[in-house]
Design an enzyme around this catalytic site. Structure first.
Site, PDB file in Angstrom:
ATOM      1  N   SER A   9      30.551  16.848  11.889  1.00 21.33           N
ATOM      2  CA  SER A   9      29.507  16.048  12.505  1.00 21.33           C
ATOM      3  C   SER A   9      29.464  14.677  11.793  1.00 21.33           C
ATOM      4  O   SER A   9      29.868  14.413  10.716  1.00 21.33           O
ATOM      5  CB  SER A   9      28.081  16.840  12.348  1.00 21.33           C
ATOM      6  OG  SER A   9      27.506  16.730  11.035  1.00 21.33           O
ATOM      7  N   ASN A  10      28.528  13.723  12.469  1.00 19.77           N
ATOM      8  CA  ASN A  10      28.294  12.254  11.869  1.00 19.77           C
ATOM      9  C   ASN A  10      27.602  12.672  10.695  1.00 19.77           C
ATOM     10  O   ASN A  10      27.961  11.889   9.708  1.00 19.77           O
ATOM     11  CB  ASN A  10      27.571  11.395  12.956  1.00 19.77           C
ATOM     12  CG  ASN A  10      28.403  11.005  14.160  1.00 19.77           C
ATOM     13  OD1 ASN A  10      29.209  11.398  14.395  1.00 19.77           O
ATOM     14  ND2 ASN A  10      27.712  10.371  15.002  1.00 19.77           N
ATOM     15  N   SER A  55      35.324  27.124  12.571  1.00 18.71           N
ATOM     16  CA  SER A  55      33.723  27.257  12.828  1.00 18.71           C
ATOM     17  C   SER A  55      33.339  28.834  13.087  1.00 18.71           C
ATOM     18  O   SER A  55      34.065  29.447  13.598  1.00 18.71           O
ATOM     19  CB  SER A  55      33.025  26.388  13.853  1.00 18.71           C
ATOM     20  OG  SER A  55      33.531  25.191  13.584  1.00 18.71           O
ATOM     21  N   GLU A  82      42.466  16.099   9.956  1.00 18.89           N
ATOM     22  CA  GLU A  82      41.778  16.174  11.183  1.00 18.89           C
ATOM     23  C   GLU A  82      40.988  14.712  11.345  1.00 18.89           C
ATOM     24  O   GLU A  82      41.044  14.221  12.428  1.00 18.89           O
ATOM     25  CB  GLU A  82      40.717  17.397  11.155  1.00 18.89           C
ATOM     26  CG  GLU A  82      39.876  17.277  12.284  1.00 18.89           C
ATOM     27  CD  GLU A  82      39.078  18.488  12.522  1.00 18.89           C
ATOM     28  OE1 GLU A  82      38.613  19.231  11.591  1.00 18.89           O
ATOM     29  OE2 GLU A  82      38.851  18.770  13.600  1.00 18.89           O
TER      30      GLU A  82
HETATM   31  C1  LIG Z   1      34.663  18.807  21.057  1.00 14.89           C
HETATM   32  C2  LIG Z   1      34.623  20.135  20.036  1.00 14.89           C
HETATM   33  C3  LIG Z   1      35.844  20.597  19.725  1.00 14.89           C
HETATM   34  C4  LIG Z   1      35.532  21.674  18.521  1.00 14.89           C
HETATM   35  N1  LIG Z   1      36.714  22.249  18.134  1.00 14.89           N
HETATM   36  C5  LIG Z   1      36.825  23.232  17.366  1.00 14.89           C
HETATM   37  C6  LIG Z   1      37.919  23.899  16.741  1.00 14.89           C
HETATM   38  O1  LIG Z   1      38.994  23.905  17.640  1.00 14.89           O
HETATM   39  N2  LIG Z   1      37.805  25.018  15.803  1.00 14.89           N
HETATM   40  C7  LIG Z   1      36.721  25.132  15.166  1.00 14.89           C
HETATM   41  O2  LIG Z   1      36.781  25.950  14.323  1.00 14.89           O
HETATM   42  N3  LIG Z   1      35.343  24.316  15.498  1.00 14.89           N
HETATM   43  C8  LIG Z   1      35.674  23.452  16.641  1.00 14.89           C
HETATM   44  N4  LIG Z   1      34.507  22.916  16.751  1.00 14.89           N
HETATM   45  C9  LIG Z   1      33.212  23.089  16.046  1.00 14.89           C
HETATM   46  C10 LIG Z   1      32.977  21.919  15.046  1.00 14.89           C
HETATM   47  O3  LIG Z   1      33.534  21.880  14.029  1.00 14.89           O
HETATM   48  C11 LIG Z   1      31.344  22.201  14.685  1.00 14.89           C
HETATM   49  O4  LIG Z   1      30.719  21.952  15.984  1.00 14.89           O
HETATM   50  C12 LIG Z   1      30.755  21.105  13.599  1.00 14.89           C
HETATM   51  O5  LIG Z   1      31.508  21.462  12.519  1.00 14.89           O
HETATM   52  C13 LIG Z   1      29.315  21.342  13.429  1.00 14.89           C
HETATM   53  O6  LIG Z   1      28.978  22.602  12.943  1.00 14.89           O
HETATM   54  P1  LIG Z   1      27.947  23.425  14.160  1.00 14.89           P
HETATM   55  O7  LIG Z   1      28.272  23.138  15.345  1.00 14.89           O
HETATM   56  O8  LIG Z   1      27.841  25.035  13.733  1.00 14.89           O
HETATM   57  O9  LIG Z   1      26.278  23.044  13.599  1.00 14.89           O
HETATM   58  P2  LIG Z   1      25.858  23.138  12.396  1.00 14.89           P
HETATM   59  O10 LIG Z   1      26.722  23.146  11.132  1.00 14.89           O
HETATM   60  O11 LIG Z   1      24.938  24.291  12.397  1.00 14.89           O
HETATM   61  O12 LIG Z   1      24.903  21.906  12.045  1.00 14.89           O
HETATM   62  C14 LIG Z   1      23.700  21.651  12.875  1.00 14.89           C
HETATM   63  C15 LIG Z   1      23.471  20.224  12.511  1.00 14.89           C
HETATM   64  O13 LIG Z   1      22.894  20.035  10.959  1.00 14.89           O
HETATM   65  C16 LIG Z   1      23.679  18.967  10.384  1.00 14.89           C
HETATM   66  N5  LIG Z   1      23.900  19.333   9.151  1.00 14.89           N
HETATM   67  C17 LIG Z   1      24.617  20.562   8.573  1.00 14.89           C
HETATM   68  N6  LIG Z   1      24.704  20.328   7.323  1.00 14.89           N
HETATM   69  C18 LIG Z   1      24.264  19.109   6.932  1.00 14.89           C
HETATM   70  C19 LIG Z   1      24.161  18.506   5.713  1.00 14.89           C
HETATM   71  N7  LIG Z   1      24.767  19.188   4.475  1.00 14.89           N
HETATM   72  N8  LIG Z   1      23.743  17.258   5.575  1.00 14.89           N
HETATM   73  C20 LIG Z   1      23.224  16.664   6.772  1.00 14.89           C
HETATM   74  N9  LIG Z   1      23.359  17.263   7.963  1.00 14.89           N
HETATM   75  C21 LIG Z   1      23.639  18.501   8.148  1.00 14.89           C
HETATM   76  C22 LIG Z   1      24.622  18.720  11.286  1.00 14.89           C
HETATM   77  O14 LIG Z   1      25.285  17.234  11.451  1.00 14.89           O
HETATM   78  C23 LIG Z   1      24.337  19.123  12.787  1.00 14.89           C
HETATM   79  O15 LIG Z   1      23.693  17.983  13.367  1.00 14.89           O
HETATM   80  C24 LIG Z   1      34.470  21.764  17.819  1.00 14.89           C
HETATM   81  C25 LIG Z   1      33.317  20.965  18.238  1.00 14.89           C
HETATM   82  C26 LIG Z   1      33.208  20.096  19.399  1.00 14.89           C
HETATM   83  C27 LIG Z   1      32.131  19.450  19.748  1.00 14.89           C
END
Ligand SMILES: Cc1cc2nc3c(=O)[nH]c(=O)nc-3n(C[C@H](O)[C@H](O)[C@H](O)COP(=O)(O)OP(=O)(O)OC[C@H]3O[C@@H](n4cnc5c(N)ncnc54)[C@H](O)[C@@H]3O)c2cc1C
Length: 415
Positions: A376-377, A129, A244
Site C-alpha cells: 500500500s501507499n 497476502s 516488485e
Molecule cells: C491489484 C492488486 C493485485 C494484488 N495481487 C496480489 C498477489 O498477486 N498476491 C498477493 O499475495 N497479494 C496481492 N495483492 C494484495 C496486496 O499485496 C495487499 O492488498 C496489500 O499488501 C495490503 O494488504 P491488505 O489488503 O491485507 O491491507 P492491510 O494490510 O489490512 O492494510 C489495511 C490498511 O492499513 C494500512 N496499514 C497497514 N499497516 C500499516 C502500517 N504499518 N503503517 C501505516 N499504514 C498501515 C494499509 O496501508 C491499508 O491502507 C494485490 C492487491 C491488489 C490491489
C-alpha cells in the site's frame, strides 16, 4: 542471436527490424474475448520472443536469457512500444518471480523453470497476502511442517492475481513458531494445479474475477522446492519485494514493453483522443488536463531513470524502488480521474459496445488497486522514510518476540 560485443545501438537496430517482421502492431490488436484467450495469445507472443532470440534480455545466459545489461532491455522496450507484447508475463512472472529465482534459486530450480518461463510455458503468481492482512507480510499464519522428504502446508492466501490460470506460485509460509516473526519463514515453489489446493475466485466491483483465495489442506511440497534457506524466507521475500517495487514502478530490467497501468513513457495519444471525442480539444480546462497527464509521464520516465541509476550506483538505497511504486500509484489514480474528467458526462454512460469507454470506466472503478497491489501507499511511505531517508523505525509490539507468544497469533491454521 546476440552477436558478441554487439553495441546497444546495433542491438536496437536489429530489434527494430525483427519487431517489424515478427510482432503484431498494437494498432491492429483485436482484444481477446476472454482471459483464457488473452493468456493463450500472450503465451504465443512470449514464445515468438524466445524463438526470435529476444526473450529474457537481462536473464542469465546459462539459464535461457541473453545475459545483457539493462541498457539493451531499455532499447528493446523503446523499440517495442508500438507492438503487441506478452504483457501478461511481465508482472509478476518475469519482473518479480523469475527475477527472485535468479537471485535465490538453486541451479536445478533455475534450469527447471527459467527457460520454461522465457518460452511462455509457465505463468507464476505470488502467494503472499493472507486474510489477516497483507501489509504485515512477516506475520504469515500459513504454515509448513517438515515430514520426512516433504513439507506439508496448511492455511490460506488471498488476493493472488489470476492464480486459477497460473502454473506455479512463490509462497511464504511459517516453518518455525519459536523465533520472532521474520526469522521463522520459508519461501516455497508451489505447483498450483494439484490435490491439496482449492482456489476460489473473488468478484470485484468492476465485475472481474481475477482475484483468488487459496486454501491449502495438507498440501505436499517436495523439499527441493524450498527457495533459499529454511527459516530464511524473509531474505527471499525482501528481495522479491524489491523486484516488485521496481517492476510495478516501471524500473525493472526484466520486463519488456510498456509499463503497468497502460502508460507508455512517451506521448500518450489516449488523452488527446478522449478530449477530441468529447468535442473539448479547444476547451482550456481539457487542455490543462491533457497536459497534466503528459507531464506525469515525462516525470515518471525521468524518475525511473534516476532511481534505477541511483540504485545501481549505490547513491540511493535499494529500497528507493518504493518511490517509483508510490509515484506510479498516485499518478495511476490521477490518470484514471483525468480520463473521466475529459469524457465529461459521457463517462457515466458508455455504450455497451464501446470497448475503450467501458475499459476506462472499469479502470476508474478499480483505481484504488494501484494504491494497494505490491504494497500500500502507506507502507511505501514507511519504507521511504525508514530505509531511504534513514528516519527512526516504526514501533512494533511483536519485534524480538517468539511468534507463538505474539498476541493474536492464535494459529487458526494449526493442524
Ligand atoms: C491489484 C492488486 C493485485 C494484488 N495481487 C496480489 C498477489 O498477486 N498476491 C498477493 O499475495 N497479494 C496481492 N495483492 C494484495 C496486496 O499485496 C495487499 O492488498 C496489500 O499488501 C495490503 O494488504 P491488505 O489488503 O491485507 O491491507 P492491510 O494490510 O489490512 O492494510 C489495511 C490498511 O492499513 C494500512 N496499514 C497497514 N499497516 C500499516 C502500517 N504499518 N503503517 C501505516 N499504514 C498501515 C494499509 O496501508 C491499508 O491502507 C494485490 C492487491 C491488489 C490491489
Amino acid at each position: 542471436m546476440t552477436t558478441v560485443n554487439e553495441t546497444v545501438e546495433e542491438f536496437r537496430l536489429r530489434a527494430r527490424t525483427w519487431l517489424a517482421e515478427s510482432m503484431p502492431r498494437l494498432d491492429d490488436r483485436v482484444a481477446p474475448a476472454t482471459r483464457a484467450e488473452l493468456l493463450d495469445h500472450d503465451r504465443e507472443l512470449q514464445r515468438t520472443l524466445w524463438d526470435g532470440g529476444f526473450a529474457g534480455i537481462c536473464f542469465p545466459a546459462d539459464h535461457g536469457g541473453l545475459g545483457l545489461d539493462p541498457e539493451y532491455q531499455q532499447a528493446f522496450t523503446q523499440e517495442s512500444l508500438p507492438y503487441d507484447m506478452p504483457f501478461t508475463f511481465n508482472v509478476p512472472t518475469l519482473g518479480i518471480l523469475a527475477a527472485t529465482l535468479v537471485d535465490f534459486g538453486t541451479k536445478e530450480q533455475k534450469q527447471r523453470h527459467l527457460p520454461a518461463i522465457l518460452r511462455g510455458e509457465e505463468l507464476w503468481v505470488q502467494f503472499l497476502s493472507e486474510p489477516t492482512g497483507g501489509s504485515d507480510l512477516a506475520g504469515s499464519l500459513t504454515r509448513a511442517d517438515r515430514d520426512g522428504d516433504v513439507w506439508i502446508m496448511n492455511g490460506s492466501k488471498i488476493w493472488s492475481t489470476a492464480a486459477y490460470e497460473s502454473d506455479y506460485a512463490m509462497c511464504l509460509a511459517r516453518t518455525n513458531w519459536d523465533v520472532p516473526k521474520h526469522r521463522g519463514l520459508t519461501m516455497f515453489i508451489v505447483k498450483i494445479h494439484q490435490p491439496g489446493i482449492q482456489i476460489d475466485q473473488i468478484r470485484q466491483v468492476d465485475g472481474s474475477m481475477e482475484f483468488c483465495q487459496e486454501f491449502f489442506d495438507d498440501l505436499t511440497i517436495p523439499a527441493e522446492n524450498v527457495i533459499g534457506d529454511v527459516d530464511d524466507g524473509w531474505s527471499v521475500a525482501s528481495r522479491l519485494l524489491l523486484h516488485e517495487r521496481a517492476a510495478v514502478g516501471g524500473g525493472s530490467p526484466y520486463t519488456s514493453g510498456r509499463t503497468l497501468g497502460g502508460a507508455t513513457r512517451g506521448r500518450d495519444p489516449l488523452m488527446v483522443r478522449l478530449a477530441r471525442r468529447a468535442g473539448r480539444v479547444d476547451d482550456p480546462i481539457a487542455r490543462q488536463l491533457v497536459a497534466d497527464a503528459h507531464v506525469d509521464q515525462l516525470v515518471a520516465a525521468a524518475l525511473v531513470s534516476r532511481v534505477t541509476e541511483g540504485s545501481r550506483s549505490g547513491s540511493l538505497a535499494p529500497a528507493a524502488g518504493a518511490i517509483l511504486k508510490l509515484f506510479n500509484a498516485v499518478t495511476g489514480v490521477r490518470r484514471t480521474e483525468i480520463m473521466l474528467e475529459l469524457a465529461g458526462s459521457d463517462a457515466i454512460d458508455w455504450a455497451e459496445d464501446d470497448e475503450e469507454g467501458n475499459s476506462i470506466a472499469n479502470t476508474f472503478l478499480s483505481r484504488q488497486g494501484y494504491c494497494l497491489g505490491g504494497g500500500s501507499n502507506e507502507i511505501q511511505r514507511n519504507i521511504i522514510s525508514e530505509r531511504v531517508l534513514g528516519m527512526p523505525r516504526e514501533w512494533a509490539a511483536d519485534r524480538d518476540v517468539p511468534f507463538r507468544d505474539v498476541r493474536g497469533n492464535s494459529m487458526p491454521t494449526t493442524r
